[in-house]
Every structure is written in structure tokens, then in C-alpha cells.
Motif scaffolding. Structure first.
Motif: not given
Length: 329
Positions: A45, A49, A105, A137-138, A142, A182-183, A186-187, A288
Motif C-alpha cells: 500500500l 501510493g 480498482s 485504487e482508493s 472507499i 489500507s486507504v 495509500m492516500v 484492504a
């Protein structure tokens, strides 16, 4: 083209995934340490990112606005449609969430094959398309989690009727959708790469870029073991999964062509965006889902992504999306 397909299908990452499945099927005692799976997920992850953020740092914002909006719209539309289709087919919420996130994704390996495809055909494309791999991806993760949390909240509505509030219903959604590890990783890593730019590259390259392919191999070995141990669950849905794995990619590929064209992308950029839209993730989403929706069966969403959609895109999909893009250009 045939050589490119063979090279991708015989890549170490895919072969180790198959090795994991075989090990599970023959009841081998091979297994990865429990803590290692989570460590590999965190690594992947961050790596995804960081690379996307560094790519974005090399372009002015005004160049990215329309393609960015178009790409993000794909990350919202695709998981919503996929979740709805899965539920109509009788797939339970947790697995529908896994499939929705997977198809919303992207597959980095498929995108790499698409890059080779357009470069071999001498078709120019925008360099920042590499960053859009991360940007797709994110949103899908979400959106899929938000849908699941909304439905779970609605199903418990009777229990909550006397203590209903916006915070009690939407608080968990916001926390899981934006701040789930996970989010968040990555973000957050994308922002670090975006702010750090080339300075960050010199620091993270040895670990998060140079070693990435090898770590991916180990991660997919573990995912192969997980999927192989649960393959029997796929039989429960039978032809439904087969139809979804083959029919969803061309539909979403065409949607990617339309959005790419009206976002102002070049012919090559539109082809790449259509491949991104048609592909299915087997890296970020499993990481995720393992953390956020462990009830979702990896054998289902990984089996569809790697067993159906991945080979379809490599053999039939990319030439098909190329022809679709020609309709507009």
C-alpha cells in the motif's frame, strides 16, 4: 503481441500465485507466518501510493483537472454498478463488496502490459497516466465500504430508531472509508510522494521501488494459499462469477474510452484509461479487504480477477479497447 502475453502470463508474480493455489489444493503444509501477511500488505500500500504521488509531482495541476475528474468518476461509478449487479445475482453483501472494490480498482500488471502495447504500436500517451493507477485504487475501496456500511446501518435501523443521529450512522463509514489503515496508508503515501517529489524518490527508491517486484511475488504466494484453501466457495456461485469476470471488463473498458475521450486525453491516454477501467485489482484490494472486510472470501474476488479478467484483458481486451478508442478518434 503474443510474446507480450506470454511474458505476462509467465511472470514470477502470477506463477507464485498459482504455486500458492497448488500448494493449498495438494494439502501442502506450506504457509506464511501470520504477521507476515499484514506486513506485506502495508508495504504494498505504501509503495503504490508513493510511486503515484511522485509521478503527480512532475505535472502542473491545470494539466490534470479534467483527466483527474474523469478518472475519479470511474472509481465511483464502477464499484456502485458492480455492487448492484452482484446483489441482483444473489451474491451476499460482503462478497459483493469485495468484487465491487476489485473491479473499481486496477491491476498494475495489466496496466504494465497496456503500456507495452501502446509503446510497441508507437502510440504516444500522457506520462501522468502512471499516477492514475493509484488514483483509481482508493475511491473504489472507499465507495465499496461506504455502500456496505450504509446497508449494514439500514439493516439495524430498528435497533437504532431511538438513538439515531448522523454521527452514529455515518461516523463508522467516515472512519472506515477515509481512515481505515489500507486507504489511509495509500492516500497518505500518495501525498508524501506528491510533496516530496524527486527528493522523496532518492530515499524510497531502494526499498519501495527496486524491491517492489520481489515483495509482490511473496505477497501473491500468500494470496494464492488463501485463495486455494477457499476455492470450494466459488462453486456456490458457478456461472454467475464466470459471466461477471468476462462481461464486466468490456463494458467498463468502453466506459473508460468514453470518459477518456471527453476528459481530453490523447488516443494513447484513452486506451490506457480504458484498460484501467476494465482491469481488476489483486494487490491493493486484497490488502484492504483483509483488513476491513475479512468476511469477504478472497477465492471469489481474487479468482475472478486473476482467473478470468486478467487473462481476458491480456488476450482479447487490449485489442478490443484499442478498436473502441478508434471509434472516437
Amino acid at each position: 503481441m503474443q510474446e507480450m502475453i506470454i511474458n505476462n502470463l509467465t511472470s514470477p508474480a502470477i506463477l507464485f500465485f498459482l504455486l500458492g493455489i497448488i500448494a493449498a489444493l495438494v494439502k501442502s503444509d506450506l504457509k506464511l507466518p501470520t504477521g507476515l501477511n499484514e506486513s506485506l500488505s502495508i508495504y504494498l500500500l505504501i509503495a503504490i501510493g508513493m510511486k503515484g504521488g511522485i509521478e503527480l509531482s512532475e505535472h502542473a495541476f491545470h494539466e490534470l483537472v479534467r483527466p483527474l475528474v474523469g478518472t475519479l468518476s470511474l472509481g465511483i461509478i464502477i464499484p456502485i454498478v458492480t455492487f448492484g449487479v452482484c446483489r441482483r445475482l444473489g451474491i451476499d453483501r460482503n462478497n459483493a463488496t469485495g468484487i465491487a472494490a476489485t473491479y473499481g480498482s486496477v491491476s498494475i500488471v495489466t496496466f504494465g502490459a497496456a503500456l507495452a502495447f501502446v509503446e510497441q504500436a508507437n502510440i504516444p500517451y500522457e506520462s501522468y497516466m502512471n499516477a492514475f493507477v493509484v488514483l483509481l485504487e482508493s475511491p473504489a475501496i472507499i465507495v465499496s465500504l461506504v455502500i456496505l456500511k450504509l446497508l449494514e446501518s439500514r439493516s439495524h435501523k430498528q435497533e437504532m430508531v431511538h438513538r439515531f443521529s448522523a454521527t452514529s450512522v455515518y461516523g463508522p463509514i467516515i472512519k472506515e472509508g477515509l481512515f481505515g489503515k489500507s486507504v489511509f496508508l495509500m492516500v497518505g503515501s500518495l501525498l508524501v510522494g506528491l510533496i516530496g517529489g524527486d527528493r522523496a524518490l532518492t530515499i524510497v527508491k531502494p526499498l519501495f521501488i527496486d524491491l517492489y517486484p520481489s515483495i509482490l511475488v511473496l505477497f501473491l504466494l500468500g494470496m494464492g494459499l488463501t485463495a486455494g484453501n477457499q476455492l470450494a466457495a466459488v462453486r456456490k456461485y458457478g456461472l454467475k462469477l464466470l459471466a461477471l469476470g468476462i462481461l464486466l471488463p468490456p463494458v467498463y473498458g468502453f466506459l473508460g474510452v468514453v470518459i477518456g475521450y471527453y476528459s481530453g486525453l490523447s488516443f494513447g491516454g484513452t486506451i490506457l484509461l480504458s484498460v484501467l477501467a476494465a482491469s481488476a485489482s489483486y494487490i491493493a484490494v486484497p490488502a484492504a479487504m483483509r483488513a476491513s472486510v475479512p468476511e469477504a472470501n478472497p477465492a471469489i474476488y481474487l479468482g475472478m480477477a486473476l482467473g478470468l479478467t486478467f487473462p481476458f484483458n491480456l488476450t482479447i481486451g487490449m485489442p478490443l479497447y484499442y478498436e473502441m478508442a478508434k471509434w472516437f478518434y
